[in-house]
Design an enzyme around this catalytic site. Structure first.
Site, PDB file in Angstrom:
ATOM      1  CE1 TYR A 173     -99.076 -16.417  39.542  1.00  0.00           C
ATOM      2  CE2 TYR A 173    -100.063 -18.596  39.494  1.00  0.00           C
ATOM      3  CZ  TYR A 173     -99.616 -17.459  38.833  1.00  0.00           C
ATOM      4  OH  TYR A 173     -99.722 -17.374  37.460  1.00  0.00           O
TER       5      TYR A 173
ATOM      6  NE  ARG B  91    -100.928 -11.891  30.814  1.00  0.00           N
ATOM      7  CZ  ARG B  91    -100.262 -11.666  31.935  1.00  0.00           C
ATOM      8  NH1 ARG B  91     -99.877 -10.425  32.237  1.00  0.00           N
ATOM      9  NH2 ARG B  91     -99.963 -12.646  32.755  1.00  0.00           N
TER      10      ARG B  91
ATOM     11  CG  PHE C 210    -107.072 -12.654  42.525  1.00  0.00           C
ATOM     12  CD1 PHE C 210    -105.899 -13.321  42.200  1.00  0.00           C
ATOM     13  CD2 PHE C 210    -107.003 -11.292  42.807  1.00  0.00           C
ATOM     14  CE1 PHE C 210    -104.694 -12.656  42.141  1.00  0.00           C
ATOM     15  CE2 PHE C 210    -105.778 -10.609  42.749  1.00  0.00           C
ATOM     16  CZ  PHE C 210    -104.628 -11.301  42.417  1.00  0.00           C
TER      17      PHE C 210
ATOM     18  CB  VAL D 201    -107.610  -9.916  35.033  1.00  0.00           C
ATOM     19  CG1 VAL D 201    -108.717 -10.085  36.073  1.00  0.00           C
ATOM     20  CG2 VAL D 201    -106.253  -9.888  35.701  1.00  0.00           C
TER      21      VAL D 201
ATOM     22  CB  THR E  12    -101.832  -8.068  35.281  1.00  0.00           C
ATOM     23  OG1 THR E  12    -100.465  -7.960  35.675  1.00  0.00           O
ATOM     24  CG2 THR E  12    -102.501  -9.185  36.047  1.00  0.00           C
TER      25      THR E  12
ATOM     26  CE  LYS F 134    -100.964 -17.053  33.994  1.00  0.00           C
ATOM     27  NZ  LYS F 134    -101.690 -15.939  34.648  1.00  0.00           N
TER      28      LYS F 134
ATOM     29  NE  ARG G  23     -94.108  -8.779  33.922  1.00  0.00           N
ATOM     30  CZ  ARG G  23     -95.070  -9.202  34.742  1.00  0.00           C
ATOM     31  NH1 ARG G  23     -95.245 -10.502  34.954  1.00  0.00           N
ATOM     32  NH2 ARG G  23     -95.872  -8.355  35.349  1.00  0.00           N
TER      33      ARG G  23
HETATM   34  P1  ADP Z   1     -98.789 -10.996  36.251  1.00  0.00           P
HETATM   35  O1  ADP Z   1     -99.222 -12.418  35.877  1.00  0.00           O
HETATM   36  O2  ADP Z   1     -99.062 -10.027  35.129  1.00  0.00           O
HETATM   37  O3  ADP Z   1     -97.377 -10.939  36.770  1.00  0.00           O
HETATM   38  P2  ADP Z   1     -99.788 -10.789  39.003  1.00  0.00           P
HETATM   39  O4  ADP Z   1     -98.522 -11.416  39.487  1.00  0.00           O
HETATM   40  O5  ADP Z   1    -100.266  -9.544  39.656  1.00  0.00           O
HETATM   41  O6  ADP Z   1     -99.748 -10.507  37.436  1.00  0.00           O
HETATM   42  O7  ADP Z   1    -100.977 -11.845  39.149  1.00  0.00           O
HETATM   43  C1  ADP Z   1    -100.757 -13.203  38.852  1.00  0.00           C
HETATM   44  C2  ADP Z   1    -101.966 -13.731  38.148  1.00  0.00           C
HETATM   45  O8  ADP Z   1    -103.090 -13.662  39.031  1.00  0.00           O
HETATM   46  C3  ADP Z   1    -102.405 -12.938  36.917  1.00  0.00           C
HETATM   47  O9  ADP Z   1    -101.655 -13.239  35.758  1.00  0.00           O
HETATM   48  C4  ADP Z   1    -103.843 -13.370  36.800  1.00  0.00           C
HETATM   49  O10 ADP Z   1    -103.950 -14.675  36.227  1.00  0.00           O
HETATM   50  C5  ADP Z   1    -104.276 -13.461  38.267  1.00  0.00           C
HETATM   51  N1  ADP Z   1    -104.915 -12.218  38.720  1.00  0.00           N
HETATM   52  C6  ADP Z   1    -104.327 -11.038  38.990  1.00  0.00           C
HETATM   53  N2  ADP Z   1    -105.232 -10.105  39.358  1.00  0.00           N
HETATM   54  C7  ADP Z   1    -106.429 -10.732  39.324  1.00  0.00           C
HETATM   55  C8  ADP Z   1    -107.759 -10.327  39.607  1.00  0.00           C
HETATM   56  N3  ADP Z   1    -108.048  -9.080  39.999  1.00  0.00           N
HETATM   57  N4  ADP Z   1    -108.750 -11.234  39.470  1.00  0.00           N
HETATM   58  C9  ADP Z   1    -108.485 -12.506  39.078  1.00  0.00           C
HETATM   59  N5  ADP Z   1    -107.246 -12.956  38.804  1.00  0.00           N
HETATM   60  C10 ADP Z   1    -106.224 -12.087  38.917  1.00  0.00           C
END
Ligand code: ADP
Length: 169
Positions: free
Chosen positions: A69, A122, A77, A129, A111, A29, A105
């Site tokens: 996303y 991480r 968020f 997060v 996350t 990122k 993963r």
């Molecule tokens: P991952 O990236 O671990 O698969 P998610 O798909 O749930 O997790 O979320 C995508 C991305 O959104 C996360 O990697 C993070 O950058 C952001 N994110 C997730 N939860 C939060 C939160 N509570 N506040 C801010 N950003 C978040």
């Protein structure tokens, strides 16, 4: 030629990318690029034994990120996430290998960096997060969707892996 046939076969039958040919989408990122973590992250995947089949530095558009996303669009968020992910270039990659989706993963960590063990990306490199350095597909189906979203077919490379018999029995 074999690679081309495999690619065509895999795209017709989505089950084609399985076993040693499983693929996942990984992105460093914008915070990871700014903090000079690209080399370390690539090194981890290489040392593990996975095969790099696609890689590029991309300034992602908001439209691309909103599609990427899309499952999170109702989250509070979401807008901040799109701003964060479009604040600078990302390094988009496709890695291939046995169980690469699940293993990537594990290598990334949870996350929330606070839940991530030391030794994971991480767990080692971030705190919050909202700045968690790396993305990796969470399922084989997501990987297929994300690879098709970020890469064109001619950006994915089939190459002969000379170490394959030292990685797989
Ligand atoms: P991952 O990236 O671990 O698969 P998610 O798909 O749930 O997790 O979320 C995508 C991305 O959104 C996360 O990697 C993070 O950058 C952001 N994110 C997730 N939860 C939060 C939160 N509570 N506040 C801010 N950003 C978040």
């Amino acid at each position: 030629m074999i690679c081309l046939l495999l690619t065509i076969f895999a795209n017709v039958l989505q089950t084609g990318w399985t076993g040693l040919n499983e693929r996942t989408f990984v992105a460093v990122k914008p915070d990871g690029v700014q903090r000079r973590l690209v080399g370390d992250i690539v090194h981890r995947f290489e040392k593990k034994g996975f095969k790099l089949v696609g890689m590029k530095l991309v300034q992602a558009s908001e439209d691309l990120l909103k599609e990427h996303y899309r499952d999170l669009r109702a989250k509070p968020f979401f807008n901040g996430l799109i701003q964060y992910m479009s604040a600078g270039p990302v390094v988009a990659m496709v890695w291939q290998g046995l169980d690469v989706v699940k293993t990537s993963r594990k290598m990334m960590g949870e996350t929330n960096p606070a839940d991530s063990l030391p030794g994971t990306v991480r767990g080692d490199y971030c705190v919050e997060v909202g700045r968690n350095v790396i993305h990796g597909s969470d399922s084989v189906e997501s990987a297929q969707r994300e690879i098709a979203l970020w890469f064109s077919q001619d950006e994915l490379h089939c190459w002969e892996d000379h170490s394959i018999r030292w990685i797989y029995a």
